[in-house]
Design an enzyme around this catalytic site. Structure first.
Site, PDB file in Angstrom:
ATOM      1  CE  LYS A  11       9.943 -52.887  35.762  1.00 11.11           C
ATOM      2  NZ  LYS A  11      11.048 -53.539  36.504  1.00 11.11           N
ATOM      3  CG  HIS A 117      12.196 -49.993  32.411  1.00 15.17           C
ATOM      4  ND1 HIS A 117      13.409 -50.603  32.584  1.00 15.17           N
ATOM      5  CD2 HIS A 117      12.338 -49.169  31.339  1.00 15.17           C
ATOM      6  CE1 HIS A 117      14.247 -50.185  31.628  1.00 15.17           C
ATOM      7  NE2 HIS A 117      13.621 -49.312  30.877  1.00 15.17           N
TER       8      HIS A 117
END
Ligand SMILES: Nc1ncnc2c1ncn2[C@@H]1O[C@H](COP(=O)(O)OP(=O)(O)OP(=O)(O)O)[C@@H](O)[C@H]1O
Ligand SMILES: [Mg+2]
Length: 150
Positions: A11, A117
């Protein structure tokens, strides 16, 4: 044991904080094979499709703004039961609750900015990989070290 592929995003804060290499190293050392990797800046359309399951939740709008605020790294990792293995390596969603030894438990303190993620099921993995990569961007190749990990 099924060989699986899973989508991992590093991220925006992971790139901003300069810990991309450390996080990727963990996956490599575990024996997971990188079969696709790119840097991209998600636009709102991609973010909304990626996080479609969370539409309407109170964290949804800030999440879309945050994930589109700066570039990130997308990768596909392959290995035996890779989906569950990578989820375990990531740790609990809230970094403060994530166990030490997990990526979130070692690198973060936030729930939103939680470093990575990772796809949560084979259906999600298939859907998410197709959102980020075309088939010709995913590479089949032999990784000799994997012979020593079985
Ligand atoms: N309560 C919350 N407050 C703020 N952000 C949240 C919250 N819950 C989830 N998020 C953000 O939304 C993302 C997606 O939430 P989800 O419930 O799918 O968590 P996850 O499956 O552990 O994480 P990811 O899907 O990113 O691997 C989280 O990774 C986090 O960035
Ligand atoms: Mg999720």
């Amino acid at each position: 044991m099924p060989v699986e592929r899973t989508l991992v995003l590093l991220k925006p804060e992971t790139l901003q904080r300069g810990i991309v290499g450390e996080v990727i190293s963990r996956f490599e050392r575990r024996g997971l094979k990188i079969v696709a990797l790119k840097m991209l800046w998600m636009d709102r359309d991609l973010a909304e499709r990626h996080y479609a399951a969370h539409r309407g939740k109170d964290f949804y709008e800030p999440l879309i703004e945050y994930i589109t605020s700066s570039p990130l790294i997308a990768m596909v990792l392959e290995g035996d039961e890779a989906i569950e293995v990578v989820r375990k390596m990531a740790g609990s969603t809230d970094c403060r609750e994530a166990e030490p030894g997990t990526i979130r438990g070692d690198f973060g303190l936030s729930t939103q900015k939680n470093i990575v993620h990772a796809s949560d099921s084979s259906e999600s993995a298939e859907r998410e990989i197709a959102l980020f990569f075309s088939p010709d961007e995913i590479h089949d190749y032999d990784l000799s070290v994997s012979r020593w990990l079985k």
